[in-house]
Design a protein around this motif. Structure first.
Motif, mmCIF file in Angstrom:
data_model
loop_
_atom_site.group_PDB
_atom_site.id
_atom_site.type_symbol
_atom_site.label_atom_id
_atom_site.label_comp_id
_atom_site.label_asym_id
_atom_site.label_seq_id
_atom_site.Cartn_x
_atom_site.Cartn_y
_atom_site.Cartn_z
ATOM 1 N N VAL A 72 0.811 -1.211 0.000
ATOM 2 C CA VAL A 72 0.000 0.000 0.000
ATOM 3 C C VAL A 72 0.848 1.266 0.000
ATOM 4 C CG1 VAL A 72 -1.659 1.247 1.475
ATOM 5 C CG2 VAL A 72 -1.974 -1.176 0.993
ATOM 6 N N LYS A 73 2.080 1.177 0.479
ATOM 7 C CA LYS A 73 2.905 2.381 0.550
ATOM 8 C C LYS A 73 3.122 3.004 -0.828
ATOM 9 C CE LYS A 73 6.471 0.289 2.495
ATOM 10 N NZ LYS A 73 6.019 -1.123 2.551
ATOM 11 N N ALA A 74 3.003 2.208 -1.882
ATOM 12 C CA ALA A 74 3.236 2.758 -3.227
ATOM 13 C C ALA A 74 2.187 3.815 -3.569
ATOM 14 C CB ALA A 74 3.200 1.648 -4.266
ATOM 15 N N PHE A 114 1.738 -6.514 8.195
ATOM 16 C CA PHE A 114 2.263 -5.230 8.674
ATOM 17 C C PHE A 114 3.775 -5.340 8.845
ATOM 18 C CE2 PHE A 114 1.850 -2.098 12.570
ATOM 19 C CZ PHE A 114 2.529 -1.115 11.845
ATOM 20 N N ALA A 115 4.528 -4.618 7.993
ATOM 21 C CA ALA A 115 5.988 -4.578 8.104
ATOM 22 C C ALA A 115 6.427 -3.141 8.366
ATOM 23 C CB ALA A 115 6.633 -5.104 6.829
ATOM 24 N N GLY A 116 7.643 -2.959 8.824
ATOM 25 C CA GLY A 116 8.141 -1.594 9.069
ATOM 26 C C GLY A 116 8.982 -1.570 10.325
ATOM 27 N N ILE A 208 7.938 -16.107 7.523
ATOM 28 C CA ILE A 208 9.142 -15.283 7.396
ATOM 29 C C ILE A 208 8.915 -14.258 6.298
ATOM 30 C CG2 ILE A 208 10.735 -17.076 8.172
ATOM 31 C CD1 ILE A 208 11.572 -16.978 5.001
ATOM 32 N N HIS A 209 9.763 -13.248 6.316
ATOM 33 C CA HIS A 209 9.648 -12.163 5.346
ATOM 34 C C HIS A 209 11.053 -11.762 4.907
ATOM 35 C CE1 HIS A 209 8.344 -7.676 4.645
ATOM 36 N NE2 HIS A 209 8.652 -8.305 3.525
ATOM 37 N N LEU A 210 11.207 -11.691 3.603
ATOM 38 C CA LEU A 210 12.495 -11.281 3.037
ATOM 39 C C LEU A 210 12.207 -10.186 2.028
ATOM 40 C CD1 LEU A 210 15.517 -12.515 2.915
ATOM 41 C CD2 LEU A 210 14.776 -13.393 0.707
ATOM 42 N N PHE A 211 12.807 -9.024 2.195
ATOM 43 C CA PHE A 211 12.640 -7.964 1.189
ATOM 44 C C PHE A 211 14.029 -7.504 0.798
ATOM 45 C CE2 PHE A 211 12.344 -3.589 -0.220
ATOM 46 C CZ PHE A 211 11.339 -3.669 -1.158
ATOM 47 N N ALA A 212 14.415 -7.807 -0.438
ATOM 48 C CA ALA A 212 15.822 -7.645 -0.799
ATOM 49 C C ALA A 212 16.130 -6.322 -1.490
ATOM 50 C CB ALA A 212 16.253 -8.809 -1.668
ATOM 51 N N GLY A 252 9.573 -5.271 -4.770
ATOM 52 C CA GLY A 252 10.842 -4.921 -5.385
ATOM 53 C C GLY A 252 10.906 -5.108 -6.880
ATOM 54 N N LEU A 253 9.789 -5.459 -7.521
ATOM 55 C CA LEU A 253 9.809 -5.606 -8.980
ATOM 56 C C LEU A 253 9.787 -4.213 -9.611
ATOM 57 C CD1 LEU A 253 8.118 -8.107 -7.657
ATOM 58 C CD2 LEU A 253 7.733 -8.712 -10.018
ATOM 59 N N GLY A 254 10.665 -4.002 -10.571
ATOM 60 C CA GLY A 254 10.859 -2.650 -11.090
ATOM 61 C C GLY A 254 10.052 -2.346 -12.340
ATOM 62 N N LEU A 293 4.082 -12.524 -2.850
ATOM 63 C CA LEU A 293 4.854 -11.376 -3.345
ATOM 64 C C LEU A 293 4.031 -10.149 -3.010
ATOM 65 C CD1 LEU A 293 5.902 -12.626 -6.901
ATOM 66 C CD2 LEU A 293 7.235 -12.699 -4.784
ATOM 67 N N GLU A 294 4.667 -9.071 -2.599
ATOM 68 C CA GLU A 294 3.881 -7.879 -2.256
ATOM 69 C C GLU A 294 4.528 -6.636 -2.865
ATOM 70 O OE1 GLU A 294 5.757 -6.365 0.313
ATOM 71 O OE2 GLU A 294 6.334 -7.916 1.746
ATOM 72 N N PRO A 295 4.429 -6.527 -4.195
ATOM 73 C CA PRO A 295 5.010 -5.365 -4.859
ATOM 74 C C PRO A 295 4.092 -4.141 -4.760
ATOM 75 C CG PRO A 295 4.226 -6.975 -6.477
ATOM 76 C CD PRO A 295 3.809 -7.466 -5.130
ATOM 77 N N GLY A 296 4.701 -2.986 -4.866
ATOM 78 C CA GLY A 296 3.932 -1.745 -4.952
ATOM 79 C C GLY A 296 4.169 -1.079 -6.303
ATOM 80 N N ARG A 297 5.426 -0.769 -6.550
ATOM 81 C CA ARG A 297 5.788 -0.017 -7.756
ATOM 82 C C ARG A 297 5.311 -0.691 -9.046
ATOM 83 N NH1 ARG A 297 9.946 3.381 -7.693
ATOM 84 N NH2 ARG A 297 10.899 2.363 -5.898
ATOM 85 N N PHE A 298 5.562 -2.003 -9.143
ATOM 86 C CA PHE A 298 5.229 -2.707 -10.376
ATOM 87 C C PHE A 298 3.729 -2.645 -10.653
ATOM 88 C CE2 PHE A 298 3.998 -6.343 -12.893
ATOM 89 C CZ PHE A 298 4.941 -6.353 -13.896
ATOM 90 N N ALA A 396 3.130 5.301 -8.582
ATOM 91 C CA ALA A 396 3.685 4.776 -7.319
ATOM 92 C C ALA A 396 4.722 5.740 -6.770
ATOM 93 C CB ALA A 396 4.336 3.413 -7.563
ATOM 94 N N TYR A 397 4.772 5.860 -5.437
ATOM 95 C CA TYR A 397 5.770 6.692 -4.755
ATOM 96 C C TYR A 397 5.834 8.100 -5.348
ATOM 97 C CZ TYR A 397 7.047 2.063 -3.187
ATOM 98 O OH TYR A 397 6.999 0.785 -2.670
ATOM 99 N N ALA A 398 4.696 8.642 -5.686
ATOM 100 C CA ALA A 398 4.667 9.998 -6.243
ATOM 101 C C ALA A 398 4.097 10.940 -5.172
ATOM 102 C CB ALA A 398 3.879 10.020 -7.544
HETATM 103 C C1 LIG Z 1 8.419 -4.551 3.305
HETATM 104 C C2 LIG Z 1 8.186 -3.976 1.971
HETATM 105 N N1 LIG Z 1 7.360 -4.597 1.134
HETATM 106 C C3 LIG Z 1 7.104 -4.103 -0.096
HETATM 107 C C4 LIG Z 1 7.665 -2.927 -0.517
HETATM 108 C C5 LIG Z 1 7.308 -2.432 -1.882
HETATM 109 O O1 LIG Z 1 8.395 -2.327 -2.685
HETATM 110 P P1 LIG Z 1 8.221 -2.124 -4.249
HETATM 111 O O2 LIG Z 1 7.326 -0.946 -4.431
HETATM 112 O O3 LIG Z 1 9.599 -1.898 -4.717
HETATM 113 O O4 LIG Z 1 7.617 -3.353 -4.795
HETATM 114 C C6 LIG Z 1 8.562 -2.248 0.320
HETATM 115 C C7 LIG Z 1 9.194 -1.010 -0.125
HETATM 116 O O5 LIG Z 1 9.915 -0.344 0.547
HETATM 117 C C8 LIG Z 1 8.821 -2.781 1.609
HETATM 118 O O6 LIG Z 1 9.637 -2.173 2.459
#
Ligand SMILES: Cc1ncc(COP(=O)(O)O)c(C=O)c1O
Length: 430
Positions: A72-74, A114-116, A208-212, A252-254, A293-298, A396-398
């Protein structure tokens, strides 16, 4: 989508995602000049069908391996979250307010993660009380605070351990681990953290959660990151002697922003699926897990345009400056001040472009700082006061990542076009 001679990234994005009729840029059949008249400038406009297309393309590419949630942050506007919810997405959130926005958009709390790294007591309280699906633990203090909140509410809270990968982790050609990070627990201490969570009766270790990292355009790198995530999941499941419920491999998908960027090859992602699917199926520690997978930007980026009106055009010592009413206060990322070391230009296009000659110009905003530059040298046709320009890849991220209070200019409208009609969805839509 890589550059070819003569055709800019902006041209290719317009051709792929939008349309020009008689040289005028349209979004899903609507003339941007009409939207500018109705809503005033500057404004963001999003095409709901492009959100859906991105979601479906990705979901199909990873079918059988992972499900796709929306970060959702995107772009946290509830009407946009709702588009993804209707496609089947859960949500990854980073604050209590994003929890509320996701809930308002109709995503059930049990489908929210919920991550952060610095969650507030209030946000922990609200999400635990609201029945959130999983809280991703990033440090030991947070583990204790989530446990206390769970105790107060008489629940056993599902939690995941966010892991900062170790030095051996490889993401394709790129080393992806071993760096110090405020996010998650270092892989080197994984067993100790797993044992600590397991010893806490108010928490249930479910995943588990991995965000690379963000803006990954190389399919091979993403595939290796996901494979590495599976090995971490196997390790944790082995330690707790039961299968995990979720394995969150991050986003993290671009998407292509700059001249020379090549779009992520979803065909290559799809080609990598059989190996991952076979690995999951053959391992009882993974076979029942929900892999996410939890992308925002893509998902959100390509659907959005930021449209600004030209206020003046002037030459200064041979350089052409197009001065607009839009700028970094609404679109920090396009100004190069969000995560770029050297400013590169986002794709910018003239809303009316009938094919005349183009010449490079700087597109700047109304703020009195040289940082307020939407494009440094972008080829545009002749422009005059009153004309419109659009920044592509702006979904996204605007606005959400911009200093809207800076210099006191009004907030822009946010408009969603869906089924041929436009409606305002910005803060007024809350
Ligand atoms: C935990 C987590 N998930 C997902 C995202 C979304 O990343 P993206 O928009 O690159 O897919 C971020 C971005 O900072 C993140 O920190």
């Amino acid at each position: 989508m890589s550059d070819t001679a003569g055709e800019s990234l902006a041209d290719r994005l317009v051709a792929a995602n939008f349309a020009r009729c008689d040289g005028v840029l349209h979004v899903s059949g609507l003339d941007l000049r009409g939207l500018a008249e109705t809503y005033g400038t500057p404004f963001f406009v999003y095409d709901a069908d492009l959100f859906r297309r991105a979601y479906r393309d990705l979901a199909q590419a990873v079918e059988g391996f992972a499900v796709v949630d929306y970060s959702v942050k995107a772009n946290p506007v509830p009407a946009i979250i709702r588009v993804f919810r209707d496609e089947g997405a859960g949500a990854e959130i980073a604050s209590g307010s994003e929890f509320a926005a996701s809930w308002a958009a109709g995503i059930e709390p049990r489908h929210i993660l919920f991550a952060g790294p610095g969650k507030s007591d209030l946000d922990i309280e609200a999400t635990v009380a609201g029945g959130i699906g999983e809280i991703h633990l990033e440090n030991s203090e947070e583990m204790a605070r989530v446990a206390e909140a769970a105790g107060r509410h008489g629940v056993v809270q599902r939690v995941a351990i966010r892991i900062n990968p170790g030095p051996d982790a490889q993401g394709g050609a790129m080393r992806m681990g071993g760096k110090p990070s405020p996010f998650g627990f270092d892989e080197e201490e994984l067993e100790a953290i797993v044992d600590a969570v397991e010893a806490e009766p108010r928490l249930r270790l479910s995943g588990i959660h991995l965000f690379a990292g963000t803006q990954g355009l190389a399919a091979a790198t993403l595939l290796s990151q996901w494979a590495y995530g599976l090995s971490l999941a196997e390790r944790v499941a082995g330690r707790i002697a039961r299968p995990l419920e979720t394995v969150d491999l991050g986003g993290g998908l671009g998407i292509p922003y700059f001249s020379g960027d090549t779009a992520l090859d979803l065909g290559a992602i799809r080609a990598g699926m059989p190996a991952l699917i076979a690995r999951v199926a053959s391992d009882p520690r993974l076979a029942t897990a929900r892999i996410v997978l939890e992308p925002g930007r893509f998902l959100a980026g390509p659907a959005g345009l930021y449209v600004a009106k030209v206020r003046a055009v002037k030459l200064s010592r041979g350089s052409r400056f197009v001065i607009t009413d839009g700028g970094m206060h609404h679109h920090l990322a396009a100004s190069g001040n969000l995560g770029q070391v050297v400013k590169r230009d986002y794709p910018v296009t003239a809303v009316v472009d009938r094919g005349g000659p183009r010449s490079p110009c700087a597109v700047v905003g109304p703020l009195c700082t040289p940082l307020d530059m939407l494009a440094r040298a972008t080829p545009l046709p002749d422009l005059a006061a009153g004309d419109l320009v659009a920044v592509l890849q702006s979904g996204a991220y605007a606005l959400t990542a911009s200093p809207t209070g800076f210099l006191g200019h009004p907030r822009p409208a946010e408009i969603l076009v869906d089924g041929g009609t436009a409606r305002e969805i910005g803060p007024a839509g809350w």
